[in-house]
Structures are given as C-alpha cells and as structure tokens.
Design an enzyme around this catalytic site. Structure first.
Site, mmCIF file in Angstrom:
data_model
loop_
_atom_site.group_PDB
_atom_site.id
_atom_site.type_symbol
_atom_site.label_atom_id
_atom_site.label_comp_id
_atom_site.label_asym_id
_atom_site.label_seq_id
_atom_site.Cartn_x
_atom_site.Cartn_y
_atom_site.Cartn_z
ATOM 1 N N GLU A 137 0.861 -1.200 0.135
ATOM 2 C CA GLU A 137 0.103 -0.130 0.006
ATOM 3 C C GLU A 137 0.632 1.295 0.088
ATOM 4 O O GLU A 137 0.392 2.138 0.813
ATOM 5 C CB GLU A 137 -1.001 -0.012 1.259
ATOM 6 C CG GLU A 137 -1.874 -1.136 1.428
ATOM 7 C CD GLU A 137 -2.449 -1.826 0.135
ATOM 8 O OE1 GLU A 137 -2.871 -0.814 -0.714
ATOM 9 O OE2 GLU A 137 -2.806 -2.867 -0.198
ATOM 10 N N GLY A 138 1.779 1.164 -0.885
ATOM 11 C CA GLY A 138 2.766 2.508 -0.839
ATOM 12 C C GLY A 138 3.791 2.363 0.059
ATOM 13 O O GLY A 138 3.815 2.241 1.241
#
Length: 593
Positions: free
Chosen positions: A442-443
């Site tokens: 997620e990043g």
C-alpha cells in the site's frame, strides 16, 4: 486449546481503550448510540478467542504450505475455508458498517484493536477479510443501486471476497502509467483488457466468487491519473440463471517472502475480449474513489505490522523468561546455576525496545482510528474537520512507523532467541519475513514520506501540523498536571517546536520552487515525525497511568522513559539532514554506483 502466546496484551488494550482514549465516550455520538463498554468488551472477547483458538494454531501450517496454481485455479491451505466461515459468521467483515448493510456499526477505535488480535494470530487469514471489507465499503460509498445489490451484499455477507486491483507490471506504484483499457458497450457494462500483478487474494478456492476493483482507462480518456476510472470486475458473472467465467485468468502466483497464506497473483483481463466490468463512481474519478480503500488499507497495514511485531515480542519475552543461559555480570563462579536470559541487561534492553515500539505503535493506530470515528461521526463540524486534518497527517506515519520499526522489533525477537531464532523450527523467523512486506504494501515508505512532507504537512497553509502541535501541547500539559517528569515532557515540547520550525523552512523552499531541496530527505522527515508521534503517544500513556504503583504501570513508565531518552534526541540529527539537503545520494551520478 488457547495458545500460551497472548498475541497482544489484553491489559494493555483495555488500558488504551478505556484509560487513554475513553472509548465509551464515542457511544454519546448518534452513530454509536447502540453501544457501550459492555458491547465493546463482548466484541473484543470474541475476537480474542477466535485469534487464539482458531487463527494462531493454523499460522504455521499456512506459512509452510503456500498457495499453488493448479489448472488455472489457485488452491490455498484447506484450513482457510473453516477460518473464513468463522470470520464471516462472527461479522468481522462488516463490523464497523451500518446495520442497513448488515453491519454492527462498531467504532473503528474498537474494531481496530479487536482486529489486531486476528492479525497477530494469522495475518494472512485476516487479509482476506480486510480486503473484502475495503472493497465492499468502496462499493457502498460510490456504487449505484445495482452494483450495491450485485456486489456489495455478497461481500459483506462473506459469500464472496474482494480485492484492490491497481498495480501493473510496467507501472508498479506509478498509477499515472496504468494501461488497462475499458471499452464501452451498449449493454451497461465495459469490456476490460489488460494485465495486473501483485493482487493479494486475487484468486483462491475459499469462496464462490472474487470481486476485483480495477483501475483502468476508458477509451479516449486523458493521460495520467485524471483519466483513470474504477470498475467492479467479478471472477464469475451472472448470465440469466447461470454463472459464467468472466475472462479473468491467473497468469501466475507470486512466491512471496512472507504472508504466505494469502495468495498474490498476476491477472490477465480480457484475453478473450469477454471481461465485463461495471463502473463504480463517475468516469475518470477512479483514483479519487480508490483513495478511500487505499487509505483504509494503509491503516490496516500499520495495524498488521504492529500485530506482527507484537506476537513476536510476546514470544521473545516468554522465551527470555524461560531460557537459562550464562550468569550475571561479575559472577565468575561457574558452579552457580545459569540465569534466565531476561536477567541480562542487554536482553532487557532489547525487550524494552520491542515494548516501546509495539505499544507505542498500537497507541498511534488506535488514536488514528478514533480520529477517523470523529471525522465521520462527530456532531460538531469543527471537531469533524479537526479530526480529519489529524487523521490525514498521521496516516503516513501510522502506516510506515510500525512497518519500519516493527521490522527492527521482529529482528530483536530473532536475536533474543539466538541460534534458535534463525531456525524455521521457531516462529520468530517467519514473523520477520512477514513483517518485511509491510514497508512495501500500500505504498512504500518512500511514497509515504513524499505524501507526508509534500502534501499533508503543507496543505491548507500548514493547518494540519499546527493542529497537531495543539494536540501535543495539550497532552504535555495534562501529563505535567498528572505528575509526569517535567524534564520528559519538556523534551517532547522542544522536539515538537523543532519539527514545526523545520516544516516551515522546508515548506518555504518548496514555495520558492526548490522542490528537490524540500523533498530530498523526505524519508528522514517521515522518520523524525514518527519518532515525535510515538513520543506523544508515550506522553499520553504516562499521563493516564501516573500515580499507579504496580508492575503494569511501571512497565509503561519505563517504556516512555526509554523512548523519549533514546529516540527523541535523534530528531535533531535527522532535522539537520533535512535542512542541509545533505547531498551524498541527492547528487549521486547513478554511474558511480
């Protein structure tokens, strides 16, 4: 039988909910009027039981037998089907959603801490549920009546699972480069064609269907992120009375370092030009819609990272208390019996560092969850806006700190186990592998640092960081009144002012067009801001526990003392790197590597 490893301390969770965060006060909000401490405790108790009696006993087996691809179908460990049934029947998927969609409308504050037990028990097993919750909530927020009826209800009920399907082989995290195409039809759906990769939960044999939330470009859409739309793309679609293959095929299973019980796959969409997708939200607004699920997933990854560090901390603590080895410093008589590892000061150092990281991170995630509850449900508009600012600011830290420092904490668990620590016969090595994924999911940490410094702290003329400053100063004042060591609270205040001043200086650089000078050391900025955030958490906890003389209270006090004494001074070093735009790697010619 319940595991000897508590996964997470019940006493600490109760302390957070009721002494630090005053969770029962949320029941005064209309959204949570049906709840009280008794219902919170019932939910916590149910999740604790499920985590300890069902999830944790299956963790090793699922780690040792990862998903496999057979005849185009992903097969997962058979234990997952029984686990999924219990997760769905308990209501984990829709626990925070309104009764109108089948949920229990629990505060996220309570649900976050309850879910942490499930993650600590078996993070891969929980991953199916967490992704499904996010997908269903996205459709709930942006879908029309047909897509809600068709996709949302089966997801919340646990009959289907969901995914977030963003990444493409050629694009990675650069969503502006998404190439998957969507072609309009005159039948209300789009035909999709493209390739996606690293899709967690993208295929399995646990439920009858999987709904992918896919980012794609409608033919003729503008380039970049402004031309991305969002589609619901099921593995199987209904045609009349039959369910048919929706032309979503599995081109490969990713063999991961950790999270082995949750499949990660490469998807091929529309190889036969028969992949139907239904628009969620409006055309070209896909990334804006997807940010809801992405931000929820970032906090979920933060909780997962904290839970993974926590289960390893409790394992190493139990091991250090039971394992005897060596003798105390100064004892030279070899005939004296060896002492438990915990009697050695350096082992206590490692254990205390784990405690400071794990419990500080869990407090940060629970605090972020309370801001999320208030941002959505507070009746006072100014409180909603204030809480939204703080939630946005804290999200990059709440995602990245537990992942980065949690990896260090997991490594300490391995270290405490010594030679047994790096053997697969003991669990710490598997949790260390699991943890590494959290700084990428997620990043990456680098992406989170750019989000924090490049957007969050400078947005609205610095409104968020000034609001954060007010919160920290207020908590320092409460700690002073409670009798917490004033030298410690002053250290936090001094660090706060240093961070605020640094932020202003870096923001001014950016305003003058020196973007590199502002952002070159964004990772260092994220780290120093996170150190401050955890110091703030320990200050809040110190205030809540002040005056008590018991082992639990003394443990809180020692962890607070340790973090502020050993980590807060590092803020100055990191701040100097940011101010100077230290050029070792900034100006490095790649050819020189």
């Amino acid at each position: 039988m319940p595991s000897a490893n508590p996964l997470i301390s019940d006493r600490f969770v109760d302390f957070l909910l009721y002494d630090v965060l005053d969770a029962p006060s949320l029941a005064a909000l209309p959204a949570f009027a049906d709840h009280e401490r008794e219902t919170f405790d019932l939910w916590l108790g149910a999740c604790r039981r499920l985590a300890r009696e069902v999830l944790f006993p299956t963790y090793r087996a699922m780690d040792e037998a990862p998903p496999r691809l057979e005849g185009g179908q992903v097969r997962v460990h058979p234990a997952m089907r029984a686990i999924w049934k219990e997760l769905a029947e308990l209501g984990v998927i829709a626990s925070t959603r309104p009764a109108s969609v089948g949920g229990q409308q629990l505060p996220l504050t309570v649900s976050t801490l309850a879910s942490a037990y499930l993650m600590a028990g078996n993070l891969s097993a929980y991953g199916y549920a967490g992704l499904t919750t996010g997908a269903a909530h996205l459709i709930e927020a942006f879908g029309d009546a047909w897509t809600k009826q068709t996709f949302m209800a089966p997801l919340y009920e646990g009959r289907w699972t969901g995914t977030m399907t963003l990444t493409e082989p050629q694009a990675g995290s650069s969503l502006a480069d998404v190439q998957t195409r969507a072609t309009r039809t005159d039948q209300g759906h789009f035909l999709l064609r493209g390739a996606k990769i690293f899709i967690s939960g993208g295929d399995h044999d646990v439920t009858e269907n999987v709904v992918h939330l896919v980012l794609a470009r409608i033919d003729g859409a503008p380039p970049g992120t402004k031309g991305i739309s969002l589609f619901a793309v099921p593995k199987r679609r209904r045609e009349g009375d039959a369910w048919v293959d929706n032309d979503v095929s599995i081109s490969g299973v990713i063999h991961k370092i950790g999270w082995k019980g949750l499949p990660s796959v490469a998807l091929a969409l529309g190889d036969r030009n028969d992949c139907h997708g239904w628009l969620i939200g409006t055309e070209n607004s896909g990334l804006r819609c997807m940010f809801q699920m992405m931000n929820e997933a970032r906090l979920m990854v933060g909780v997962n990272a904290t839970a993974t560090a926590s289960v390893a901390y409790h394992e190493s603590l139990a091991y250090a208390r039971e394992r005897t080895q060596g003798r105390p410093l100064g004892v030279v008589d070899a005939t004296t019996p060896p002492v438990p590892l915990v009697e050695h000061a350096d082992v206590r150092r490692m254990l205390l560092r784990q405690k400071a990281i794990v419990e500080g991170a869990l407090c940060l995630l629970a605090t972020s969850a309370k801001y999320a509850d208030l941002a959505e449900h507070a009746t006072d508009p100014s409180l909603r806006e204030r809480s939204r600012l703080l939630l946005d600011l804290l999200t990059p830290m709440a995602k990245s700190f537990p992942a980065e420092y949690g990896f260090e904490s997991n490594a300490l668990a391995v270290q405490i186990h010594g030679g047994y620590g790096y053997s697969s016969e003991y669990l710490p090595e598997s949790w260390l592998r699991d943890q590494k994924l959290n700084s990428i999911h997620e990043g990456t940490t680098g992406i989170q640092s750019l989000d924090l410094l490049g957007r969050k702290v400078v947005a609205g003329g610095g409104a968020a960081i000034m609001t954060w400053r007010e919160e920290i100063l207020a908590d320092c004042a409460r700690a002073d009144e409670a009798g917490v060591d004033r030298a410690r609270t002053q250290s936090v205040r001094d660090a706060l002012e240093r961070v605020v001043a640094l932020t202003g200086a870096l923001g001014a650089r950016g305003m003058k067009g020196d973007v590199n000078g502002m952002l070159a050391h964004s990772a260092d900025y994220l780290q120093l801001a996170s150190i401050l955030a955890i110091a703030w958490m320990w200050t809040r906890m110190s205030a809540a526990i002040a005056g008590r003389d018991e082992a639990f209270a003394r443990g809180i006090e020692r962890a607070a003392m340790y973090w502020i004494a050993t980590e807060v001074p590092r803020i100055e070093v990191l701040a100097r790197l940011c101010e100077s735009a230290e050029p070792s790697y900034v100006g490095l010619d790649p050819a020189d590597l």
